[in-house]
Design a protein around this motif. Structure first.
Motif, PDB file in Angstrom:
ATOM      1  N   ASN A  36      -1.806  12.671  -1.454  1.00 12.85           N
ATOM      2  CA  ASN A  36      -1.083  11.749  -0.575  1.00 12.85           C
ATOM      3  C   ASN A  36      -0.009  10.965  -1.320  1.00 12.85           C
ATOM      4  O   ASN A  36       0.476   9.939  -0.815  1.00 12.85           O
ATOM      5  CB  ASN A  36      -2.065  10.775   0.084  1.00 12.85           C
ATOM      6  CG  ASN A  36      -2.795  11.385   1.262  1.00 12.85           C
ATOM      7  OD1 ASN A  36      -2.176  11.968   2.143  1.00 12.85           O
ATOM      8  ND2 ASN A  36      -4.117  11.278   1.258  1.00 12.85           N
ATOM      9  N   ASP A  37       0.363  11.446  -2.521  1.00  8.11           N
ATOM     10  CA  ASP A  37       1.392  10.786  -3.333  1.00  8.11           C
ATOM     11  C   ASP A  37       1.050   9.326  -3.617  1.00  8.11           C
ATOM     12  O   ASP A  37       1.933   8.473  -3.695  1.00  8.11           O
ATOM     13  CB  ASP A  37       2.762  10.874  -2.646  1.00  8.11           C
ATOM     14  CG  ASP A  37       3.254  12.315  -2.560  1.00  8.11           C
ATOM     15  OD1 ASP A  37       3.004  13.086  -3.511  1.00  8.11           O
ATOM     16  OD2 ASP A  37       3.873  12.664  -1.541  1.00  8.11           O
ATOM     17  N   PHE A  38      -0.249   9.055  -3.725  1.00  7.71           N
ATOM     18  CA  PHE A  38      -0.762   7.720  -4.056  1.00  7.71           C
ATOM     19  C   PHE A  38      -0.379   6.679  -3.002  1.00  7.71           C
ATOM     20  O   PHE A  38      -0.296   5.487  -3.297  1.00  7.71           O
ATOM     21  CB  PHE A  38      -0.309   7.295  -5.455  1.00  7.71           C
ATOM     22  CG  PHE A  38      -0.756   8.259  -6.516  1.00  7.71           C
ATOM     23  CD1 PHE A  38      -2.057   8.243  -6.988  1.00  7.71           C
ATOM     24  CD2 PHE A  38       0.124   9.211  -7.016  1.00  7.71           C
ATOM     25  CE1 PHE A  38      -2.478   9.156  -7.952  1.00  7.71           C
ATOM     26  CE2 PHE A  38      -0.291  10.127  -7.980  1.00  7.71           C
ATOM     27  CZ  PHE A  38      -1.596  10.099  -8.446  1.00  7.71           C
ATOM     28  N   ASN A  39      -0.145   7.160  -1.808  1.00  5.25           N
ATOM     29  CA  ASN A  39       0.067   6.275  -0.670  1.00  5.25           C
ATOM     30  C   ASN A  39      -1.300   5.771  -0.205  1.00  5.25           C
ATOM     31  O   ASN A  39      -2.211   6.563   0.047  1.00  5.25           O
ATOM     32  CB  ASN A  39       0.761   7.053   0.453  1.00  5.25           C
ATOM     33  CG  ASN A  39       1.129   6.182   1.649  1.00  5.25           C
ATOM     34  OD1 ASN A  39       0.352   5.338   2.083  1.00  5.25           O
ATOM     35  ND2 ASN A  39       2.309   6.417   2.198  1.00  5.25           N
ATOM     36  N   LEU A  40      -1.459   4.463  -0.084  1.00 11.59           N
ATOM     37  CA  LEU A  40      -2.754   3.862   0.236  1.00 11.59           C
ATOM     38  C   LEU A  40      -2.836   3.372   1.674  1.00 11.59           C
ATOM     39  O   LEU A  40      -3.726   2.580   2.011  1.00 11.59           O
ATOM     40  CB  LEU A  40      -3.039   2.689  -0.714  1.00 11.59           C
ATOM     41  CG  LEU A  40      -3.035   3.012  -2.210  1.00 11.59           C
ATOM     42  CD1 LEU A  40      -3.234   1.742  -3.030  1.00 11.59           C
ATOM     43  CD2 LEU A  40      -4.105   4.046  -2.546  1.00 11.59           C
TER      44      LEU A  40
ATOM     45  N   GLN B 168       0.886   3.996  -8.572  1.00  7.14           N
ATOM     46  CA  GLN B 168       0.365   5.269  -9.088  1.00  7.14           C
ATOM     47  C   GLN B 168      -0.291   5.075 -10.449  1.00  7.14           C
ATOM     48  O   GLN B 168      -1.382   5.597 -10.703  1.00  7.14           O
ATOM     49  CB  GLN B 168       1.499   6.290  -9.198  1.00  7.14           C
ATOM     50  CG  GLN B 168       1.051   7.614  -9.829  1.00  7.14           C
ATOM     51  CD  GLN B 168       2.167   8.642  -9.869  1.00  7.14           C
ATOM     52  OE1 GLN B 168       3.117   8.567  -9.093  1.00  7.14           O
ATOM     53  NE2 GLN B 168       2.051   9.613 -10.778  1.00  7.14           N
ATOM     54  N   GLN B 169       0.342   4.298 -11.317  1.00  3.21           N
ATOM     55  CA  GLN B 169      -0.219   4.116 -12.655  1.00  3.21           C
ATOM     56  C   GLN B 169      -1.532   3.340 -12.609  1.00  3.21           C
ATOM     57  O   GLN B 169      -2.467   3.645 -13.357  1.00  3.21           O
ATOM     58  CB  GLN B 169       0.793   3.402 -13.563  1.00  3.21           C
ATOM     59  CG  GLN B 169       0.387   3.431 -15.030  1.00  3.21           C
ATOM     60  CD  GLN B 169       1.542   3.109 -15.950  1.00  3.21           C
ATOM     61  OE1 GLN B 169       2.702   3.180 -15.577  1.00  3.21           O
ATOM     62  NE2 GLN B 169       1.219   2.742 -17.179  1.00  3.21           N
TER      63      GLN B 169
ATOM     64  N   LEU C  72       0.804  -1.218   0.000  1.00  5.67           N
ATOM     65  CA  LEU C  72       0.000   0.000   0.000  1.00  5.67           C
ATOM     66  C   LEU C  72       0.841   1.274   0.000  1.00  5.67           C
ATOM     67  O   LEU C  72       0.359   2.319  -0.444  1.00  5.67           O
ATOM     68  CB  LEU C  72      -0.929   0.018   1.219  1.00  5.67           C
ATOM     69  CG  LEU C  72      -1.828  -1.202   1.432  1.00  5.67           C
ATOM     70  CD1 LEU C  72      -2.668  -1.012   2.681  1.00  5.67           C
ATOM     71  CD2 LEU C  72      -2.703  -1.451   0.214  1.00  5.67           C
ATOM     72  N   PHE C  73       2.072   1.194   0.490  1.00  6.34           N
ATOM     73  CA  PHE C  73       2.821   2.445   0.675  1.00  6.34           C
ATOM     74  C   PHE C  73       4.282   2.410   0.242  1.00  6.34           C
ATOM     75  O   PHE C  73       4.929   3.456   0.204  1.00  6.34           O
ATOM     76  CB  PHE C  73       2.749   2.887   2.142  1.00  6.34           C
ATOM     77  CG  PHE C  73       3.228   1.856   3.119  1.00  6.34           C
ATOM     78  CD1 PHE C  73       4.580   1.646   3.348  1.00  6.34           C
ATOM     79  CD2 PHE C  73       2.315   1.098   3.833  1.00  6.34           C
ATOM     80  CE1 PHE C  73       5.014   0.692   4.255  1.00  6.34           C
ATOM     81  CE2 PHE C  73       2.744   0.143   4.751  1.00  6.34           C
ATOM     82  CZ  PHE C  73       4.096  -0.061   4.963  1.00  6.34           C
TER      83      PHE C  73
ATOM     84  N   PHE D 153      -9.840  10.933  -6.426  1.00  8.28           N
ATOM     85  CA  PHE D 153      -8.528  10.886  -7.077  1.00  8.28           C
ATOM     86  C   PHE D 153      -7.623  12.003  -6.583  1.00  8.28           C
ATOM     87  O   PHE D 153      -6.434  11.794  -6.325  1.00  8.28           O
ATOM     88  CB  PHE D 153      -8.694  10.959  -8.596  1.00  8.28           C
ATOM     89  CG  PHE D 153      -7.383  10.975  -9.324  1.00  8.28           C
ATOM     90  CD1 PHE D 153      -6.689   9.804  -9.556  1.00  8.28           C
ATOM     91  CD2 PHE D 153      -6.831  12.174  -9.769  1.00  8.28           C
ATOM     92  CE1 PHE D 153      -5.461   9.808 -10.215  1.00  8.28           C
ATOM     93  CE2 PHE D 153      -5.616  12.199 -10.432  1.00  8.28           C
ATOM     94  CZ  PHE D 153      -4.932  11.010 -10.660  1.00  8.28           C
ATOM     95  N   ASP D 154      -8.162  13.201  -6.440  1.00  8.95           N
ATOM     96  CA  ASP D 154      -7.335  14.335  -6.011  1.00  8.95           C
ATOM     97  C   ASP D 154      -6.746  14.103  -4.633  1.00  8.95           C
ATOM     98  O   ASP D 154      -5.588  14.463  -4.372  1.00  8.95           O
ATOM     99  CB  ASP D 154      -8.159  15.624  -6.023  1.00  8.95           C
ATOM    100  CG  ASP D 154      -8.500  16.076  -7.439  1.00  8.95           C
ATOM    101  OD1 ASP D 154      -7.815  15.624  -8.373  1.00  8.95           O
ATOM    102  OD2 ASP D 154      -9.462  16.856  -7.595  1.00  8.95           O
TER     103      ASP D 154
END
Length: 501
Positions: free
Chosen positions: A449-453, A358-359, A347-348, A443-444
């Motif tokens: 969060n730099d696509f950190n999940l 990210q993609q 996730l991170f 999405f924003d």
């Protein structure tokens, strides 16, 4: 005896007791193969015996006509090769060799279905089962345990495949409990399998695949979900471990899923499910792959003929995104869904994994991130998550569910309860905010969060502490000190009376 009188627990207990023969000389990850293979042959033998009796009555003992009909049955049992023939030879000085030869004959007579299934099981192994005298004693006891009349698996008694299929799953679960770290290679807890099947919701007519299928329980859960309304579905799997692949094949047959195609091989290095010179496509792809697998085939992936890793190559030492990439690339373009169990690092973690993550988000594949309780899986105590991916999603939000705090706290293994599974599924389907449990991030927000999940970034589970009344607490302390002084004074009086002071 009718099917309604069959006692599932009684059958399970008999089978579990039969394992005593091998306990102490082998661990569960080793002796499971001996137990499950013989149980499979016992089942085939009981089906064959009943069918033979039916045909004998129908054709009045005409052996030629009986033989022709038996040759067209689901499985063929060569003459002298049933479990009962083995039982009759239980005192043979070479009983291990007799069993091996019998299994080879059964496999040869059913090559289309059973080729290779028994190849890794050696009942004559001195290394595993001891020297000849001890080995013969153990195998004799094992055959006698399985010859228990209560373990009659004829169709007229068990009614359908549920009883024997359930018994097989019961044994696999118990072997997993005793196999330690090895358990994760062949077993996914049934509640997790049920949860994933509910999340991906396979439909009639769809093709379902597990590219790291273990003993096949997750595929079977998906198949059973469709089977509630239709027999129109197809199961596909691949498993790298030969012994586990054999279990999956037998498990499919014992659940009546004979058309399932399960291949033996390394999914990442050499996918075996190929169609028109490329990987097959499935509406549903599910898996509980090994966590952060090292040495997964990074070098060969650089020139992958199926272009599965076009978003980037995962690290050499962590195959998590290699499995995810493979799974997504093998889904159908119209309605493909993926449900995969992953460690939280997926996730991170940054680097190559961060770019792939990210993609996948930018391409709008990621549908949900579901955090599970710790100590849920055999072989590891770390918490895991389920990622759900979907093609053609109408929205760009990602649903986060923190289900990590709702479970049954068992002695050795935590467990999802039916109500826990139901809550996760209902929340996933509703996609609504639930305080301290679920949140849909746009999405924003993901981009910020730099696509950190990491789930706590989106689901706030912080519990505010109740405000402390300092004056009240101080008063309680003073009252306790006063009571303590009185007790000490009283105690001193007793001691003085006794002449101690």
């Amino acid at each position: 005896m009718t099917a309604t009188k069959v006692n599932q627990k009684e059958i399970n207990d008999i089978l579990f007791k039969a394992c005593d023969t091998f306990r102490g000389i082998l661990n569960a990850s080793q002796y499971k193969d001996y137990i499950l293979a013989m149980l499979f042959v016992k089942y085939l033998s009981d089906v064959y015996r009943e069918r033979y009796e039916e045909l004998s009555q129908q054709f009045k003992g005409d052996k030629e006509r009986i033989g022709r009909r038996l040759a067209r049955e689901r499985f063929v049992m060569p003459e002298g090769c049933t479990f009962y023939d083995l039982f009759d030879q239980r005192n043979a000085t070479n009983v291990g060799e007799v069993i091996n030869t019998t299994f080879e004959k059964i496999e040869d007579a059913n090559r289309a279905k059973l080729q290779g299934v028994f190849r890794n099981i050696d009942y004559n192994s001195e290394a595993n089962l001891g020297k000849t005298k001890d080995r013969n004693r153990r195998l004799k006891k094992f055959l006698e345990d399985l010859n228990d009349p209560r373990l009659d698996l004829r169709p007229s008694r068990v009614g359908n495949l549920d009883v024997i299929g359930n018994a097989y799953e019961y044994l696999i679960a118990n072997f997993a409990a005793g196999a330690g770290k090895k358990a994760g290679e062949f077993y996914t807890p049934p509640e997790v399998s049920e949860l994933i099947a509910e999340l991906v919701d396979p439909q009639p007519g769809e093709r379902i695949c597990d590219p790291a299928c273990g003993s096949g329980s997750l595929l079977i859960k998906c198949g059973n979900r469709v089977r509630r309304t239709s027999e129109d579905f197809s199961l596909y799997g691949q498993e790298i471990n030969g012994e586990t692949w054999a279990l999956a094949k037998m498990n499919m047959f014992l659940h009546g899923m004979d058309r399932a195609r399960v291949e033996w091989g390394d999914t990442l290095r050499e996918p075996k499910l190929i169609e028109d010179d490329t990987t097959m496509k499935f509406e549903v792809v599910v898996a509980n792959p090994p966590f952060s697998l090292d040495k997964w085939g990074y070098k060969s992936a650089q020139s992958d003929p199926h272009n599965r890793f076009h978003r980037g190559l995962p690290p050499k030492s962590k195959a998590d995104y290699a499995f995810i990439s493979h799974m997504i690339e093998t889904t159908t373009l119209e309605s493909g869904r993926v449900g995969v169990v992953v460690p939280h690092g997926v996730l991170f973690r940054g680097g190559a994994e961060g770019k792939i993550r990210q993609q996948l988000i930018e391409e709008n594949f990621l549908d949900a991130v579901i955090g599970l309780p710790a100590n849920l899986f055999f072989g590891t105590g770390i918490p895991a998550a389920i990622l759900v991916f979907k093609r053609n999603r109408p929205d760009k939000d990602v649903l986060f569910i923190d289900a990590s705090r709702e479970y049954a706290d068992a002695k050795n293994q935590n467990k999802l309860r039916p109500e826990d599974v139901r809550k996760i599924v209902d929340t996933y389907q509703a996609r609504e905010f639930v305080d301290k449990y679920a949140y849909a991030a746009g999405f924003d927000e993901l981009k910020e969060n730099d696509f950190n999940l990491n789930i706590p970034r989106y689901v706030d589970t912080f519990e505010e502490e109740e405000e402390v009344d300092i004056a009240k607490v101080q008063g309680e302390i003073e009252e306790l000190e006063k009571e303590l002084a009185e007790v000490r004074k009283e105690m001193a009086g007793y001691l003085e009376d006794l002449g101690v002071l």
